[in-house]
Design a protein around this motif. Structure first.
Motif, PDB file in Angstrom:
ATOM      1  N   SER A 253       0.842  -1.189   0.000  1.00 55.79           N
ATOM      2  CA  SER A 253       0.000   0.000   0.000  1.00 55.79           C
ATOM      3  C   SER A 253       0.872   1.231   0.000  1.00 55.79           C
ATOM      4  CB  SER A 253      -0.938   0.018   1.208  1.00 55.79           C
ATOM      5  OG  SER A 253      -0.183   0.156   2.404  1.00 55.79           O
ATOM      6  N   LEU A 254       0.321   2.314  -0.520  1.00 59.16           N
ATOM      7  CA  LEU A 254       1.005   3.602  -0.558  1.00 59.16           C
ATOM      8  C   LEU A 254      -0.010   4.651  -0.136  1.00 59.16           C
ATOM      9  CD1 LEU A 254       3.701   4.992  -1.422  1.00 59.16           C
ATOM     10  CD2 LEU A 254       2.642   5.377  -3.642  1.00 59.16           C
ATOM     11  N   PRO A 255       0.225   5.346   0.976  1.00 62.76           N
ATOM     12  CA  PRO A 255      -0.794   6.278   1.473  1.00 62.76           C
ATOM     13  C   PRO A 255      -0.803   7.615   0.757  1.00 62.76           C
ATOM     14  CG  PRO A 255       1.070   6.253   2.968  1.00 62.76           C
ATOM     15  CD  PRO A 255       1.358   5.224   1.902  1.00 62.76           C
ATOM     16  N   TYR A 256      -0.108   7.699  -0.368  1.00 55.91           N
ATOM     17  CA  TYR A 256      -0.056   8.944  -1.125  1.00 55.91           C
ATOM     18  C   TYR A 256      -0.401   8.623  -2.581  1.00 55.91           C
ATOM     19  CZ  TYR A 256       3.019   9.475   2.896  1.00 55.91           C
ATOM     20  OH  TYR A 256       3.547   9.433   4.150  1.00 55.91           O
ATOM     21  N   SER A 257      -1.664   8.713  -2.936  1.00 51.72           N
ATOM     22  CA  SER A 257      -2.086   8.304  -4.270  1.00 51.72           C
ATOM     23  C   SER A 257      -1.435   9.131  -5.370  1.00 51.72           C
ATOM     24  CB  SER A 257      -3.616   8.391  -4.389  1.00 51.72           C
ATOM     25  OG  SER A 257      -4.064   9.715  -4.117  1.00 51.72           O
ATOM     26  N   LEU A 258      -1.101  10.400  -5.090  1.00 51.34           N
ATOM     27  CA  LEU A 258      -0.503  11.235  -6.129  1.00 51.34           C
ATOM     28  C   LEU A 258       0.936  10.836  -6.440  1.00 51.34           C
ATOM     29  CD1 LEU A 258      -1.759  14.841  -5.316  1.00 51.34           C
ATOM     30  CD2 LEU A 258      -2.630  13.224  -6.975  1.00 51.34           C
ATOM     31  N   ILE A 259       1.595  10.104  -5.541  1.00 50.97           N
ATOM     32  CA  ILE A 259       2.971   9.686  -5.761  1.00 50.97           C
ATOM     33  C   ILE A 259       3.033   8.424  -6.604  1.00 50.97           C
ATOM     34  CG2 ILE A 259       5.121   9.033  -4.594  1.00 50.97           C
ATOM     35  CD1 ILE A 259       4.266  11.921  -4.221  1.00 50.97           C
ATOM     36  N   ALA A 260       1.979   7.634  -6.603  1.00 57.39           N
ATOM     37  CA  ALA A 260       1.987   6.342  -7.288  1.00 57.39           C
ATOM     38  C   ALA A 260       2.394   6.429  -8.754  1.00 57.39           C
ATOM     39  CB  ALA A 260       0.624   5.677  -7.146  1.00 57.39           C
ATOM     40  N   PRO A 261       1.889   7.386  -9.547  1.00 57.12           N
ATOM     41  CA  PRO A 261       2.312   7.434 -10.958  1.00 57.12           C
ATOM     42  C   PRO A 261       3.814   7.616 -11.132  1.00 57.12           C
ATOM     43  CG  PRO A 261       0.336   8.750 -10.627  1.00 57.12           C
ATOM     44  CD  PRO A 261       0.828   8.366  -9.272  1.00 57.12           C
ATOM     45  N   LEU A 262       4.453   8.374 -10.256  1.00 54.67           N
ATOM     46  CA  LEU A 262       5.898   8.569 -10.351  1.00 54.67           C
ATOM     47  C   LEU A 262       6.645   7.295  -9.995  1.00 54.67           C
ATOM     48  CD1 LEU A 262       6.148  12.097  -8.678  1.00 54.67           C
ATOM     49  CD2 LEU A 262       6.064  11.544 -11.107  1.00 54.67           C
ATOM     50  N   VAL A 263       6.128   6.545  -9.008  1.00 49.80           N
ATOM     51  CA  VAL A 263       6.742   5.268  -8.651  1.00 49.80           C
ATOM     52  C   VAL A 263       6.609   4.283  -9.804  1.00 49.80           C
ATOM     53  CG1 VAL A 263       6.634   3.327  -7.047  1.00 49.80           C
ATOM     54  CG2 VAL A 263       6.328   5.648  -6.195  1.00 49.80           C
ATOM     55  N   VAL A 264       5.435   4.225 -10.388  1.00 54.92           N
ATOM     56  CA  VAL A 264       5.189   3.312 -11.505  1.00 54.92           C
ATOM     57  C   VAL A 264       6.056   3.663 -12.702  1.00 54.92           C
ATOM     58  CG1 VAL A 264       3.443   2.655 -13.212  1.00 54.92           C
ATOM     59  CG2 VAL A 264       2.870   2.684 -10.782  1.00 54.92           C
ATOM     60  N   LYS A 265       6.252   4.933 -12.938  1.00 53.02           N
ATOM     61  CA  LYS A 265       7.033   5.377 -14.094  1.00 53.02           C
ATOM     62  C   LYS A 265       8.452   4.843 -14.055  1.00 53.02           C
ATOM     63  CE  LYS A 265       8.559   7.815 -17.586  1.00 53.02           C
ATOM     64  NZ  LYS A 265       8.228   7.427 -18.981  1.00 53.02           N
ATOM     65  N   HIS A 266       9.052   4.761 -12.904  1.00 53.69           N
ATOM     66  CA  HIS A 266      10.473   4.442 -12.798  1.00 53.69           C
ATOM     67  C   HIS A 266      10.741   3.078 -12.191  1.00 53.69           C
ATOM     68  CE1 HIS A 266      11.523   8.455 -14.100  1.00 53.69           C
ATOM     69  NE2 HIS A 266      10.703   8.965 -13.201  1.00 53.69           N
ATOM     70  N   ALA A 267       9.736   2.230 -12.145  1.00 53.50           N
ATOM     71  CA  ALA A 267       9.928   0.879 -11.625  1.00 53.50           C
ATOM     72  C   ALA A 267       8.986  -0.076 -12.338  1.00 53.50           C
ATOM     73  CB  ALA A 267       9.683   0.853 -10.117  1.00 53.50           C
ATOM     74  N   ASP A 268       9.316  -1.361 -12.272  1.00 56.12           N
ATOM     75  CA  ASP A 268       8.496  -2.374 -12.925  1.00 56.12           C
ATOM     76  C   ASP A 268       7.296  -2.682 -12.041  1.00 56.12           C
ATOM     77  OD1 ASP A 268       7.530  -4.316 -14.514  1.00 56.12           O
ATOM     78  OD2 ASP A 268       9.207  -5.697 -14.278  1.00 56.12           O
ATOM     79  N   LEU A 269       6.379  -1.707 -11.979  1.00 53.01           N
ATOM     80  CA  LEU A 269       5.247  -1.791 -11.075  1.00 53.01           C
ATOM     81  C   LEU A 269       3.970  -1.355 -11.770  1.00 53.01           C
ATOM     82  CD1 LEU A 269       6.923  -0.013  -8.014  1.00 53.01           C
ATOM     83  CD2 LEU A 269       6.553  -2.463  -8.234  1.00 53.01           C
ATOM     84  N   VAL A 270       2.855  -1.751 -11.195  1.00 56.56           N
ATOM     85  CA  VAL A 270       1.552  -1.244 -11.630  1.00 56.56           C
ATOM     86  C   VAL A 270       0.798  -0.774 -10.395  1.00 56.56           C
ATOM     87  CG1 VAL A 270       1.364  -2.676 -13.686  1.00 56.56           C
ATOM     88  CG2 VAL A 270       0.543  -3.555 -11.498  1.00 56.56           C
ATOM     89  N   ALA A 271      -0.044   0.234 -10.566  1.00 55.73           N
ATOM     90  CA  ALA A 271      -0.785   0.804  -9.442  1.00 55.73           C
ATOM     91  C   ALA A 271      -2.275   0.790  -9.743  1.00 55.73           C
ATOM     92  CB  ALA A 271      -0.329   2.235  -9.166  1.00 55.73           C
ATOM     93  N   LEU A 272      -3.049   0.518  -8.731  1.00 57.58           N
ATOM     94  CA  LEU A 272      -4.501   0.544  -8.829  1.00 57.58           C
ATOM     95  C   LEU A 272      -4.968   1.899  -8.327  1.00 57.58           C
ATOM     96  CD1 LEU A 272      -6.837  -1.437  -9.587  1.00 57.58           C
ATOM     97  CD2 LEU A 272      -7.045  -1.903  -7.149  1.00 57.58           C
TER      98      LEU A 272
END
Length: 345
Positions: A253-272
């Motif tokens: 989980s990530l308690p900061y929804s606005l940060i998720a796109p930046l995390v996804v951009k630079h890692a092999d991840l997907v966010a809901l």
């Protein structure tokens, strides 16, 4: 006649405005900005108030200026009195283009991101002298709302107490946001569409397993209001989503929804994430939006505006509420570019 420790006949009402501003802002600098005066003027006014009330009123803390019990006792009443004075001196015919009123809303970062840019743009056109204050959810918000310091609450409310009024603004749903270079081809309708369908199926199965987590049902109860927080304030992130071997560590989980796109951009991840939020980032960050398969039954987010019966029907607040409703009904800028992929425009 009841006696007071402060003589109202000789009281400078501007001092009460300073008291109210420090209560709201929690700092001398913030109060100075709010009142368009210098910090030294605020400090001087606080000195006079302390003498008048025989109380320090505010003490410094790691989180700003903390009100003393005496200041907390009179602060709400002062705010209510200032509101009544404002109403008495304000024309019943609200003219937005001439108004210098500041409007205050409480909402999450997600709601701020998807709704407020349009509100600000329209206020510049329709009410160029007016101001907008945004406060996050936290301790004291409901007290400020009851006192008329917050005009409108915006959130995903499961329950609103009787007497308060609510208007639905918009609905949203959860979608997958992923790095285009990791999972999907550069063109949504390329020859390897089967890979896209595989991604959708695997991600949707993950979505169903994640739904059993406590985060999916998180709510906040305060003053009779029940507000769902999980879907618009937090998000889920998966590691090594599709076609990259064994699953790696999961950032559950990530308690900061606005940060998720930046995390996804630079890692092999997907966010809901909520679709409206995903749309804001997809084009600029080269991210793809994938709609879960129908069997996943995505949760719905229902954002509503709530206002106080004593304050929400004033002409200025009614104008502001109507502006929120108008802009919430409009599609997001650029949303049509992703509708075919996500199905969430």
């Amino acid at each position: 006649m009841p006696q007071s420790d402060v003589s109202f006949r000789v009281l400078d009402l501007n001092l009460l405005r300073v008291l109210d501003a420090v209560m709201v802002e929690g700092s001398v600098a913030g109060a100075a900005t709010r009142l368009s005066i210098t910090p030294s003027a605020v400090s001087h006014a606080l000195g006079r108030l302390r003498v008048l009330f025989h109380d320090p009123l505010f003490v410094r803390s790691p989180h700003g200026m903390r009100a003393t019990p005496r200041a907390a006792e009179i602060g709400v009443k002062v705010r209510e009195g200032l509101r009544f004075l404002e109403g008495a001196l304000t024309s019943t015919d609200f003219r937005a283009v001439e108004s210098s009123r500041s409007f205050t809303v409480a909402c999450s970062a997600y709601v701020s991101a998807v709704l407020l840019p349009g509100v600000i743009a329209q206020m510049r056109l329709r009410a160029p002298k007016a101001g907008l204050n945004v406060t996050s959810w936290g301790p004291g918000v409901m007290d400020r709302f009851e006192a008329g310091q917050i005009d409108v609450l915006l959130g995903d409310f499961a329950r609103v107490p009787d007497g308060f009024e609510r208007q639905a603004l918009f609905e949203d749903r959860l979608v997958w946001l992923m790095g285009r270079d990791y999972v999907l081809p550069s063109r949504p309708h390329a020859a390897n569409d089967d890979r896209i369908e595989l991604a959708r199926a695997q991600l949707s199965m993950a979505r169903l397993s994640m739904a059993r987590s406590p985060i999916s049902g998180s709510t906040v109860l305060e003053s009779g209001f029940e507000r769902r927080t999980a879907l618009d304030e937090c998000c889920r992130i998966l590691g090594n989503p599709v076609g990259h071997g064994a699953a790696g560590p999961v950032l559950e989980s990530l308690p900061y929804s606005l940060i998720a796109p930046l995390v996804v951009k630079h890692a092999d991840l997907v966010a809901l994430l909520p679709c409206r939020l995903a749309q804001l980032f997809a084009q600029d960050l080269r991210l793809d939006i994938v709609e879960p398969v129908a069997e996943a039954a995505p949760d719905r987010i229902e954002i509503a505006a709530v206002w106080h019966p004593d304050h929400g029907h004033r002409p200025a607040v009614s104008w502001f509420r109507n502006l929120l409703a108008e802009l919430a009904a409009r599609p997001l800028l650029g949303s049509e570019q992703h509708a075919s992929v996500a199905g969430c425009a």
